[in-house]
Design a protein around this motif. Structure first.
Motif, PDB file in Angstrom:
ATOM      1  N   ILE A   2     -70.831  55.605 106.090  1.00 40.78           N
ATOM      2  CA  ILE A   2     -72.006  56.061 105.339  1.00 40.78           C
ATOM      3  C   ILE A   2     -73.047  56.682 106.279  1.00 40.78           C
ATOM      4  N   TYR A   3     -73.130  56.135 107.531  1.00 43.75           N
ATOM      5  CA  TYR A   3     -74.099  56.691 108.488  1.00 43.75           C
ATOM      6  C   TYR A   3     -73.700  58.101 108.928  1.00 43.75           C
ATOM      7  N   VAL A   4     -72.389  58.307 109.063  1.00 44.46           N
ATOM      8  CA  VAL A   4     -71.886  59.640 109.416  1.00 44.46           C
ATOM      9  C   VAL A   4     -72.302  60.641 108.337  1.00 44.46           C
ATOM     10  N   VAL A 149     -84.082  45.499  93.524  1.00 45.44           N
ATOM     11  CA  VAL A 149     -83.488  46.210  92.387  1.00 45.44           C
ATOM     12  C   VAL A 149     -84.515  47.167  91.766  1.00 45.44           C
ATOM     13  N   PHE A 150     -85.761  46.692  91.643  1.00 48.40           N
ATOM     14  CA  PHE A 150     -86.835  47.543  91.128  1.00 48.40           C
ATOM     15  C   PHE A 150     -87.027  48.755  92.047  1.00 48.40           C
ATOM     16  N   GLY A 151     -86.998  48.497  93.367  1.00 48.30           N
ATOM     17  CA  GLY A 151     -87.138  49.593  94.334  1.00 48.30           C
ATOM     18  C   GLY A 151     -86.011  50.602  94.208  1.00 48.30           C
ATOM     19  N   ILE A 152     -84.786  50.111  94.031  1.00 48.82           N
ATOM     20  CA  ILE A 152     -83.633  51.014  93.884  1.00 48.82           C
ATOM     21  C   ILE A 152     -83.756  51.836  92.595  1.00 48.82           C
ATOM     22  N   LEU A 216     -79.087  56.948  97.636  1.00 47.68           N
ATOM     23  CA  LEU A 216     -79.046  56.001  96.517  1.00 47.68           C
ATOM     24  C   LEU A 216     -77.805  55.113  96.615  1.00 47.68           C
ATOM     25  N   ILE A 217     -76.662  55.752  96.894  1.00 48.09           N
ATOM     26  CA  ILE A 217     -75.419  54.984  97.044  1.00 48.09           C
ATOM     27  C   ILE A 217     -75.545  54.003  98.218  1.00 48.09           C
ATOM     28  N   TYR A 218     -76.159  54.462  99.292  1.00 48.98           N
ATOM     29  CA  TYR A 218     -76.373  53.605 100.462  1.00 48.98           C
ATOM     30  C   TYR A 218     -77.201  52.371 100.101  1.00 48.98           C
ATOM     31  N   TYR A 219     -78.319  52.574  99.371  1.00 45.44           N
ATOM     32  CA  TYR A 219     -79.175  51.452  98.978  1.00 45.44           C
ATOM     33  C   TYR A 219     -78.413  50.467  98.098  1.00 45.44           C
ATOM     34  N   ILE A 220     -77.628  50.992  97.157  1.00 43.53           N
ATOM     35  CA  ILE A 220     -76.867  50.117  96.255  1.00 43.53           C
ATOM     36  C   ILE A 220     -75.824  49.324  97.057  1.00 43.53           C
ATOM     37  N   TYR A 223     -77.504  46.606  99.003  1.00 48.90           N
ATOM     38  CA  TYR A 223     -77.920  45.566  98.070  1.00 48.90           C
ATOM     39  C   TYR A 223     -76.746  44.667  97.680  1.00 48.90           C
ATOM     40  N   LEU A 224     -75.606  45.311  97.384  1.00 51.07           N
ATOM     41  CA  LEU A 224     -74.436  44.525  96.981  1.00 51.07           C
ATOM     42  C   LEU A 224     -73.961  43.620  98.113  1.00 51.07           C
ATOM     43  N   LEU A 225     -74.003  44.122  99.354  1.00 48.54           N
ATOM     44  CA  LEU A 225     -73.635  43.304 100.506  1.00 48.54           C
ATOM     45  C   LEU A 225     -74.528  42.082 100.613  1.00 48.54           C
ATOM     46  N   ARG A 226     -75.850  42.289 100.456  1.00 50.78           N
ATOM     47  CA  ARG A 226     -76.834  41.205 100.600  1.00 50.78           C
ATOM     48  C   ARG A 226     -76.724  40.206  99.474  1.00 50.78           C
TER      49      ARG A 226
END
Ligand SMILES: [Zn+2]
Length: 229
Positions: A2-4, A149-152, A216-220, A223-226
């Motif tokens: 994702i960083y690439v 979640v609100f932030g996302i 957006l995909i990165y944030y989700i 979030y799922l990892l956490r």
């Protein structure tokens, strides 16, 4: 991985803005058949389209041209306002394309305008909400994740806005090129150049929208990892 992709997009968006500026500079040197300033082109296109309640202004900066539906103004940068070139004509006509969209109640422009207040709130607060949620999650995990979640959701709103902008931009350029042609402002060769300049301007919006989607995909994903921990 994702960083690439994120860094790849940073590179692409840097390249796009460089390309747009160099294309604009190139076509700023090319005269066109209409031989008018950008401001005169804008005035003629508005008149030809039966629009009498939109005013034309000069604003500071480079590539700062925009149409403001809130006060019905076409705002042109100095190079466009007083330039007599293919580039100036193309940009002036494009901004008037937005004025025509507004006059004809083009639905994507209407949707974009409705999103503006929420999006300006979202883009001002999104980073703080996500950061605050991450800090809060250390002390109160459930509450913290709720805030994230609100932030996302706020970020998703800005992504949606970037995509709603795309049909608005493409349509304004289409209207501009059609008018430049039908009003006999440009030769077919000059119209090709105007198309090329506006194409690169539109590409920067496409890249911005895709970049926003990747974030957006990165944030989700984060979030799922956490939330699984
Ligand atoms: Zn535009």
């Amino acid at each position: 991985m994702i960083y690439v992709i994120i860094f790849g997009f940073l590179g692409i968006s840097w390249f796009m803005s460089w390309k747009l500026k160099s294309k604009f500079r190139e076509y700023s040197q090319v005269p066109f058949r209409g031989n008018m300033t950008g401001a005169q082109v804008a005035e003629k296109m508005l008149r030809d389209s039966g629009i009498n309640d939109v005013t034309i202004h000069s604003v500071e900066g480079e590539l700062t041209d925009h149409y403001n539906p809130a006060n019905k103004t076409v705002n042109l940068s100095p190079d466009v306002y007083s330039g007599r070139s293919v580039a100036a004509a193309a940009v002036a006509a494009h901004e008037c394309g937005h004025a025509v969209q507004h006059a004809k109640a083009y639905q994507w422009l209407g949707m974009r305008s409705k999103l503006v207040p929420a999006v300006s709130f979202a883009s001002r607060w999104v980073q703080w909400v996500i950061m605050g949620g991450a800090l809060l999650a250390m002390a109160a995990p459930t509450l913290g994740l709720g805030v994230i979640v609100f932030g996302i959701a706020l970020f998703a709103l800005t992504t949606l806005f970037a995509f709603v902008t795309l049909p608005v931009e493409f349509d304004a350029s289409k209207r501009a090129l059609e008018w430049l042609n039908s009003a006999n402002m440009t030769t077919s060769q000059e119209n090709e150049m105007a198309y090329d300049a506006l194409k690169w301007a539109a590409m920067t919006y496409v890249v911005a929208a895709l970049q926003s989607l990747v974030m957006l995909i990165y944030y989700i994903y984060v979030y799922l990892l956490r939330s699984r921990r």
